[in-house]
Each structure stands twice: as C-alpha cells, then as structure tokens.
Design an enzyme around this catalytic site. Structure first.
Site, PDB file in Angstrom:
ATOM      1  N   TYR A 101      44.221  61.767-136.802  1.00 43.03           N
ATOM      2  CA  TYR A 101      44.395  63.117-136.891  1.00 43.03           C
ATOM      3  C   TYR A 101      45.794  63.647-136.709  1.00 43.03           C
ATOM      4  CZ  TYR A 101      44.139  67.967-135.779  1.00 43.03           C
ATOM      5  OH  TYR A 101      44.217  69.341-135.784  1.00 43.03           O
ATOM      6  N   GLU A 189      46.454  70.625-141.492  1.00 44.35           N
ATOM      7  CA  GLU A 189      45.889  69.653-140.740  1.00 44.35           C
ATOM      8  C   GLU A 189      45.570  68.622-141.635  1.00 44.35           C
ATOM      9  OE1 GLU A 189      42.547  70.682-137.949  1.00 44.35           O
ATOM     10  OE2 GLU A 189      41.261  69.936-139.469  1.00 44.35           O
TER      11      GLU A 189
END
Lengths: 381, 289
Positions: A101, A189
């Site tokens: 991530y 993101e």
C-alpha cells in the site's frame, strides 16, 4: 472531485508509475475485443465511485473469451450500491506474490500531508490502521519544502518493504507526493501496489481525489469530472447550487448554515421524526433560492412535511418572509405542510409578513420541529 | 473584559473594495469596530466609507498602526492574503473566506507555526466582543455584553445558541467562530485557553460538529486544565458516514471516526454537559452562573 480508476491510472502512468495494460469499454463487444487484444487472463472492473467493488460483484476475472463475455454481461448495466455501471476497465490481470500500500493524504489533526506505506496492501487501509496501526509507516511532509527524498526512503524502510524493492517503491511514493502537490489532490492512493514474481511493481488500483476548492486551477482534471449522482434529487441540488444530502426519512428540512441545518436534522430525530434530507440554502434566501429549495423537498416523494428554519444574521427576517410568501404563492395548492421558524434580525416583522394561510409559523426551533414532526406523522397515516 | 478584540483593536479590511468587504466593513464600523484601513492591491489611494485604502497590508499597518485584519478576499487569492497579513506582521488575522484550497491552508498552517500572529478561520463568521468590536460577519444585534465565552465551528448555530442565551439575559464576553474547514488557525483548545485565562469569563459554550477529532482533544484539555465550567453542543448526530454535511470538515469517515457520539462521550467524560437541543445548552450555562 473523485477521479475514476481509469482516469487516476492514466494520470499515474503519465507521471511514470507502472500500470497494467488496460482499455475502457462500454459494451460486451468492446470488452471482448479489448480482452483479446490484451491477452488472458484479464480483470473486468466496474468504473463507479463505490468502495468494495470486488465484494459487490463489480470486478470479475476472465480466463477466456467466454468468461470475458460473461463478466461483461453481468457487470455492464448492473446496479452497484445505487450506482449504474455503464463502463468497465478491461485490464491485464497481474500475477503477484505480494501486495503493498502507498498513499498520500491530508492529516487534519496535524494540518500537514502524510505519506503512508504498508506491506499489508490489498485490504482496506482503514481496517489495517485500526487492527494493526504499526503495520503502516507514516511520514509527515512539510508542505513548504515538499517531500525530501530521504523521507520517501525512510517510509519505505520503516514499513519493512523488501530491500530489493525499496528503491522502486520510494520512487513511486515520491512521484505520488509530487502529483498530490501539483494537482491539488486531497488523496492519492495505490492499493494494492502489486509485486510480481520478477520483483516488478505495478499499480493494480488507483485512487485520486481532488480538492473541489482547487478545481479552478486544475482545469485539465476539472474537465475529467463526470457527474455521478445517486439520484435525480442530488443532480437537481447540484444544478441549484445547494449543499444537499438525501436521507431516508419523511421530514423535509431547509435551513441556512451547515451547523444549524445539521442541528435541525438532529432535533427532528430527537422529537421522534425522521429527516428526509440536509439542505443548506446558504446566506441570503432570495425568493428564487427559497422557491428552488421548496421545489427540491417537494420533489422528494418521501417527504410528508417540511420545516424551514432560517436564522437571520445579516439576512433580514422580513426579506426571507417575503421570499417564502412569493415562492409559496406560485403553487395552486401547497403539496405538503410547511412550518416556518424565523429568528434573528427582523424576525418579528418577518413572522407578521408570513402568510399563515400558506405556512404554520412557530417562534422557537424546538416548537417548529415538534410541529413538523406531528404533521409528518398525520400525513403519513 | 474580553479576549483578543476590543474597541481599541485597529482593523484593516483586506478586500474592502469588493461587495462583501465593503458591506461588512460598513457593518463593522456601525457596530463600533475601529476600522482604520483597507488593503487591496491596485486600489491604494482610494477611500471606502471614509477609510483609506492601501495597496499592501504592510503599508496599511505602518501608516495606520493597524494590529488586526479581516480577510474578505476571494478563495483563489485568500491564502496569499493571509500570508501577507502574517508577514506584515499583524497580531490577529480573521479569514472569513469560504473555499480556500486545502493545500494553500496547509502552507499557511506551516507559516503560523513560525510567527506570533493568531489566525481565526478560514470559513468562519469571525469574532465579536459585544458592545466593543466585531471582526467578521456576525449579526451584532443578537449579542449582549456579559459573562459567557463562546467558541463554535459553525456560524448560524452560534447565532442560535447566542439567541438562547441573550433571550434569557445571559450576555457574552467574546464569541469566536473558528470555522468549518479541515485546516483552521485558532482551534477549540486555543480558544478555551483564552477563556480560561480571562477573569471575566465565568462559563464557556463550545459548539462542535461531526468530523475530525478536535472536540475529543478539547475534552481532554478541559478535563486537565480548566476550572471555568464548559457546556457543549454537537451538531450532526443524524449524519450518515461518508457524506459531507455542508462544511468541508463536517464528515464522518468511512471507518467511523468523527462521529457525534464519540465527541459527546468524550465531553461527558470530561464533565462537560452536552445539550440535546441548543436551548438545553443555555439551561446548563444558567446552572453554572
């Protein structure tokens, strides 16, 4: 403003972040054509602003032409948590051994951007943050200097990203901060950032949200905006320029100022009613805005009664009252009972001006809300 | 007595030649605020309502000995206008403008940590010391001088609570609207600190709303540092997660932080009674006095 996955990926790819081969498609034929071109397996992904698309059936893997056709048929046209799916992204399905991530967002509490890296990619990062906060490395960025290269490296090492990937992941993070900064993003993101068997990294999903207040200087992104509303009323509110949120109850609520409108909703609930909406008409309250606001709530078939709560500051109560009279006189018949509460500057004059054949006038907020809830209960029977 | 502003505060209005700036400069002067200058690039040498206009805030501060400003500059230029006031430097800047890009505010926020200037706002109604001065757009007529300090994230909700207080004869020392944006200058704790230190403030009302964790942090501050009693109100109990309720900052996140329940519990744990209605807040304040 939220970019769609395909839009965010194209912005990321232009900035040099590796993304899978992909094509946007809006029909079964286009999906099959794209899949044949890209080569199997492919992922067929609904392009709607909904979290948890996979679980909701909005993402399917296809190993063959038949499966691609099947996936396209089931996803295109489907209703995904209230959003109609009319386009899908057909994308090379990447074989991966790990999911990371990486993201940049605004830390409200600190008033600074924060870059985040975790080796627990592929799941909702907010869940990771709750269950295992140490699994996310965070680095606050000084917005005056931007992200120092060491900060990108530090976040990557702190997160425990394998050494052989550190340089590439740090480079992706640095690029993401640059995009965040250059494009007035509120959030960027990549989740997951996939690690292939060959230790290549590739952005399998992409999120990019832009600060609405900065769209005036982000023309290129502003033009990508595709209005998606959950329903026609929200579309209408957009046209009228109202802050509006539709809820499930039957008491329509109109007021001025976000805090006071929220409070009115809370009081409706407190007195046993159910709010149908949040509608802030903002300052002023000229006849046209009043009329538009009433049109909004009357258009909601769930609404059984309406409370109009205006606290006149600079706006004068007598002017608001005239606006309400004018707006309601346009109707042959008032569709649902309307309760008006005026307070503040010239409120008394306002209350005298209000036509009590058209509306019920109450002096206090509490009385107005209770009366409206009573009306809504009577109408609902 | 009061905090931050009084009849001696010398005010520059940034953006005084615009519609809003001109209107509210006049309203402020009618209320008794000592507006000494306007600042608008390119409009130096003009006068608005008898107030001299300067091209820069620095010049206005130097020539008129100003110590505070109110910003009515459009959002695209407001971040820059705040920087100008911070660098002049003034003691107090009140930014009324709604819709300033968040990244501009992040840069302002960084600068704030380096200077002594206090910022109120942006996206706020301003600050008022009843009977002395108002810097902003608050309607002066609903306020009355008295013993209660008030700090709030919202404009019209502030007016509502003030109305509940004033109508039962409870006046205010100073009321501060801190604004509904995610990044603001003066926050709850800053305002509470000022009220705690003000001998004339006998009780404080704190009006919060959903989003962020400022109310929870304020609750901890109150429990540890305040002798002055505080009563609270939290707007947004019925707000669904993920929906922005008007204010940019008023949103319950998908993971459930920023809820009204969490804020109300934190305040109750700190010994702060929270009204179910604005009028109940006034009941609590009446009990304190």
């Amino acid at each position: 403003m939220r970019l769609h996955e395909y839009q965010a990926k194209s912005v990321f790819a232009d900035a040099g972040i590796p993304t899978p081969d992909a094509t946007l498609a809006s029909s079964v034929e286009e999906v099959v054509e794209a899949a044949e071109e890209i080569g199997y397996p492919v992922a067929v992904k609904a392009q709607v602003h909904v979290g948890g698309r996979g679980k909701a059936g909005g993402i399917k893997l296809a190993e063959s032409r038949d499966e691609a056709e099947e996936a396209a048929e089931s996803i295109i046209g489907m209703d995904l948590k209230g959003y109609h799916v009319d386009r899908v992204l057909v994308e090379e399905a990447v074989d991966f051994k790990n999911e990371l991530y990486v993201g940049v967002t605004m830390d409200r509490g600190e008033g600074k951007p924060v870059a985040m890296v975790s080796t627990k990619g592929g799941v909702n990062i907010e869940e990771v943050a709750e269950e295992d906060p140490d699994a996310i490395a965070r680095e606050h960025i000084d917005p005056a200097f931007g992200m120092h290269p060491y900060q990108a490296r530090k976040a990557v090492y702190d997160a425990g990203v394998p050494r052989e990937l550190a340089r590439d992941v740090a480079s992706v993070l640095q690029t993401m901060y640059q995009l965040w900064d250059d494009r007035d993003a509120s959030e960027v993101e990549i989740n997951p950032l996939m690690v292939t068997e060959d230790d290549e990294i590739i952005a399998a999903d992409a999120v990019m949200n832009i600060d609405d207040d900065a769209l005036f200087r982000q023309q290129e992104l502003a033009e990508m905006e595709e209005e998606t509303f959950e329903d026609d009323l929200e579309r209408k509110a957009g046209e009228y320029g109202f802050d509006y949120v539709r809820l499930s109850g039957n008491v329509g609520i109109i007021g001025n100022g976000a805090g006071l409108v929220m409070t009115t909703l809370d009081l409706v609930d407190y007195y046993g009613g159910e709010p149908a909406n949040f509608l802030d008409i903002g300052g002023g309250a000229k006849a046209e805005r009043v009329a538009n606001a009433l049109d909004m709530v009357f258009s909601d078939e769930n609404v059984d009664a309406v409370v109009f709560n205006i606290f006149g500051g600079i706006t004068r109560g007598d002017e608001v009252a005239k606006g309400i009279n004018n707006a309601l006189e346009q109707f042959d018949e008032i569709p649902k009972p309307v309760v008006v509460r005026l307070a503040g500057t010239n409120a008394e004059e306002g209350r005298e001006i209000l036509n009590d054949e058209l509306v019920t006038v109450e002096e206090t907020l509490e009385d107005a809300v209770q009366r409206t809830v009573e009306y809504s209960e009577e109408e609902a029977q | 007595m009061s905090v931050l502003v009084d009849s001696d505060t010398r005010v520059v209005v940034q953006g005084i030649t615009g519609g809003e700036g001109k209107f509210h400069a006049e309203q402020m002067m009618d209320y008794g605020t000592n507006v000494v200058a306007g600042a608008v690039p390119g409009k130096g040498g003009q006068e608005v309502n008898g107030v001299p206009v300067y091209d820069t805030v620095h010049e206005a501060a130097r020539e008129e000995d100003a110590d505070a400003s109110v910003v009515f500059v459009p959002p695209a230029f407001a971040g820059d206008a705040v920087f100008e006031a911070l660098d002049a430097p003034l003691d107090l800047v009140v930014a009324i403008t709604e819709g300033i890009p968040t990244q501009d505010m992040a840069k302002v926020n960084k600068r704030l940590s380096e200077v002594d200037t206090r910022l109120i706002g942006p996206n706020c109604p301003g600050i008022i010391t009843p009977g002395e001065a108002k810097l902003g757009i608050l309607p002066g007529n609903i306020f009355e001088s008295g013993d209660v300090g008030l700090v709030s994230r919202s404009g019209t909700l502030t007016y509502q609570v003030v109305d509940n207080l004033t109508s039962r004869g409870i006046g205010q020392t100073t009321a501060i609207g801190i604004g509904g944006d995610p990044i603001i200058g003066t926050d709850f704790i800053d305002a509470l600190e000022l009220f705690e230190a003000d001998p004339d403030t006998k009780a404080v009302v704190m009006c919060g709303e959903i989003g962020g964790e400022d109310e929870e942090e304020a609750a901890r501050y109150i429990a540890e540092n305040m002798d002055t009693p505080v009563a609270g109100f939290i707007a947004g109990r019925t707000a669904p997660p993920g929906k922005r309720m008007g204010h940019a900052g008023a949103i319950v996140s998908g993971s459930g932080t920023g809820t009204a329940e969490s804020k109300i519990n934190a305040l109750n744990d700190a010994g702060v009674p929270v009204g179910d209605t604005p009028n109940e807040v006034a009941d609590h304040i009446e009990d304190f006095l």
